[in-house]
Write a protein that holds these residues in place. Structure first.
Motif, PDB file in Angstrom:
ATOM      1  N   ARG A  63      42.433   1.841   9.757  1.00  0.00           N
ATOM      2  CA  ARG A  63      43.268   1.247  10.795  1.00  0.00           C
ATOM      3  C   ARG A  63      42.886  -0.200  11.113  1.00  0.00           C
ATOM      4  N   SER A  64      41.728  -0.645  10.642  1.00  0.00           N
ATOM      5  CA  SER A  64      41.289  -2.009  10.932  1.00  0.00           C
ATOM      6  C   SER A  64      40.349  -2.490   9.842  1.00  0.00           C
ATOM      7  N   THR A 111      42.825  -5.209  14.038  1.00  0.00           N
ATOM      8  CA  THR A 111      43.474  -3.890  14.012  1.00  0.00           C
ATOM      9  C   THR A 111      44.855  -4.003  13.375  1.00  0.00           C
ATOM     10  N   THR A 114      49.709  -0.310  11.704  1.00  0.00           N
ATOM     11  CA  THR A 114      49.793   1.112  11.336  1.00  0.00           C
ATOM     12  C   THR A 114      48.620   1.449  10.427  1.00  0.00           C
ATOM     13  N   THR A 115      48.362   2.703  10.249  1.00  0.00           N
ATOM     14  CA  THR A 115      47.264   3.155   9.385  1.00  0.00           C
ATOM     15  C   THR A 115      47.572   2.820   7.929  1.00  0.00           C
TER      16      THR A 115
END
Length: 601
Positions: A63-64, A111, A114-115
């Motif tokens: 995610r980041s 971040t 979206t994933t």
């Protein structure tokens, strides 16, 4: 070990443990597939745009990711933001973090929206602005010399992840490049130097990138700035800026020639003018320094801004400084919103002072109306909020709350709105008008009381007597003036009687004049008695005035008798004229004595 030493040891161990828990870590499943890095050094700022293509080599989503600053630039970062290539309007969350085992480096956690699933890629565009990176080389130049600057940084993208492919493009001010690093592959075209592509670079790879170029851009820096915003609920917001400015380019060496500067201004690395952009609703703009108003400025009102061309009293060469004040007013309805007793101020943190501006340190003071409470601040970037202060101005009693904000190293990207929420009870707006009315009321009341009070410890009888005597003399003079007017009334009545020979009318007119004369004579007599009681020397003069009046009245009586004999035929005309001439002469002499005596009172 004593108790105090044991407590200190436990505290140190706790801090160490919690520090490790809160530290970030590098995800080895992230690989950078491609990097396109652009470094713009056309101005005195270093602006980088890094297009990063991330690839997830792991089995689970991420995610980041971490973005690390180059060691040569980490202490000069002014602004950092990130967006995805697909949606450049939605800025990503960027927060500074620490990474275990890399305490000497500076990292930011970005971040993703979206994933990022396993095996997928995403492209992120990271924009960074750095100040005070370009160094003048040489550091001192004469007035006629061009300014040369040098950039020392990392040729490779400094990343905690493996980078498969990367390119670096350096944009200079112009094609006048003294030298640059020639690590192949490298190409130069006009003012653009392109490095790469470089393949398969390990994390934190480094190699020196040095560019030495001509750059006569204005190296203008606001070393210190105080911005004061005073909010009034009566419809106005006043803004004033105190600005210390310095030319941070190559220092001027040798004398300054005004003649040479006027003859060829464009060839010098100096600052003659710069443009400041104010809000479109700005009015009552003023520009001054410690000496006074600076008239060498122009203002232009546009649809979206008010542009002010500021011209310092002297051109700024390297190392030269100036200080000035710029202020203006804006209507509060455009920036202050309210619902009931809740207010929200939405205003720019800083204005556009000049193109590619750099502000080393700024202090923003927001002065709220007296009685404001429940103050809450929202700023789109990190600021240091000091303890609130109190500001006193006209008609304040408890003082106005002042929100003090500090920030270092600002650039144009920090021209963003902040929000300040507070509550204010509207009935407090009547405080100042009522205070003014009350002050004037008690002032007038005090004056009324003061003039009616006698603050003397003992009475001054002599002074009071003099005042009474002066008043009595004024009354004597007034009564005598009215009585003197009756002398003429007697003459008019006699003349009319001689013409009409109407005895009845003459008797009636004489009777009325005699009554007025008797009243005024009695009034003067009473005043004489009062003056005598006061022991005034004026009493004797009034008595003498009365005796002269008696003589004058006797002459009037003789004139009346002569007129009656003339009308009845007992005197011929010649005899009457002789009698009248004698009477008039005596009356004139007596009148002159009375006037002289009256003036001596």
């Amino acid at each position: 070990m004593n108790t105090r030493a044991l407590i200190l040891l436990l505290i140190q161990v706790s801090v160490s443990v919690f520090g490790k828990i809160n530290q970030d870590s590098i995800d080895s499943n992230i690989v950078i597939a491609k990097v396109e890095r652009k470094i713009d050094i056309a101005t005195h700022l270093v602006k980088t745009t890094t297009l990063i293509t991330l690839e997830n080599k792991g089995s689970s989503g991420i995610r980041s990711f971490l973005f690390s600053l180059d060691p040569s630039l980490k202490d000069n970062l002014s602004f950092l933001s990130a967006v995805t290539k697909e949606n450049k309007d939605d800025k990503l969350d960027v927060k500074e973090t620490n990474v275990a085992g890399h305490g000497d480096k500076r990292f930011y956690r970005i971040t993703l929206p979206t994933t990022l699933d396993a095996g997928k890629t995403v492209t992120v565009d990271v924009e960074a602005v750095y100040a005070h990176v370009l160094k003048p080389y040489p550091s001192e130049i004469t007035q006629a010399k061009k300014q040369l600057v040098v950039l020392d940084t990392n040729l490779y993208f400094y990343s905690p992840y493996v980078t498969k492919s990367q390119t670096t493009v350096v944009t200079t001010t112009n094609s006048n490049i003294e030298s640059y690093t020639k690590i192949k592959p490298v190409t130069q075209s006009d003012n653009v130097i392109t490095y790469g592509p470089f393949e398969e670079k390990a994390p934190f790879s480094e190699s020196q990138l040095r560019v030495h170029e001509e750059n006569n851009s204005p190296f203008l820096t606001v070393t210190s700035m105080e911005r004061v915003i005073e909010v009034s609920l009566w419809g106005n917001i006043a803004v004033e800026e105190h600005i210390d400015m310095k030319h941070t380019g190559a220092t001027l060496k040798g004398p300054f020639s005004r003649f040479d500067y006027q003859r060829q201004q464009d060839g010098y690395a100096s600052i003659k003018t710069f443009k400041t952009s104010l809000p479109a609703s700005a009015r009552d703009v003023y520009y001054r320094d410690e000496i006074g108003n600076i008239s060498t400025s122009n203002m232009r009102e546009l649809d979206e801004s008010v542009d002010v061309e500021l011209r310092p009293r002297f051109p700024l060469f390297g190392g030269w400084k100036t200080r000035y004040f710029l202020g203006y007013n804006v209507p509060s309805y455009e920036y202050l919103y309210y619902k009931g007793d809740h207010y929200a101020l939405k205003l720019r943190f800083v204005d556009h002072i000049y193109d590619d501006m750099v502000i080393d340190e700024v202090q923003v003071k927001i002065i709220l109306p007296e009685g404001s409470k429940n103050i809450e601040l929202k700023v789109p970037f990190d600021v240091e909020r000091r303890g609130d202060e109190i500001h006193y101005t006209y008609l304040d009693t408890l003082g106005r709350p002042v929100v003090v904000l500090n920030k270092h190293n600002l650039v144009e990207q920090h021209i963003q709105d902040f929000e300040l929420h507070f509550t204010f009870q509207k009935h407090l707006l009547l405080q100042e008008p009522l205070l003014v009315v009350g002050v004037f009321y008690f002032l007038f009341l005090a004056v009324i009381i003061y003039v009616r009070l006698d603050f003397a410890i003992t009475k001054d009888e002599a002074k009071e007597s003099r005042m009474r005597v002066s008043s009595l003399i004024d009354e004597v003079q007034s009564a005598h003036d009215r009585r003197s007017a009756l002398y003429q009334s007697y003459d008019d009545a006699i003349n009319k009687f001689k013409s009409s020979k109407d005895v009845t009318a003459f008797s009636a007119s004489r009777k009325k004049i005699d009554a007025d004369y008797k009243q005024l004579t009695q009034q003067i007599q009473n005043l004489q008695t009062q003056l005598k009681a006061e022991g005034s020397e004026a009493a004797e003069k009034v008595a003498q005035l009365q005796r002269l009046d008696t003589l004058y009245k006797e002459q009037i009586g003789l004139a009346i008798t002569a007129a009656e004999k003339l009308v009845s035929g007992k005197l011929n005309r010649q005899q009457y004229l002789d009698t009248q001439a004698a009477t008039t002469a005596k009356c004139d002499d007596t009148y002159k004595e009375m006037e002289s005596l009256r003036a001596a009172l």
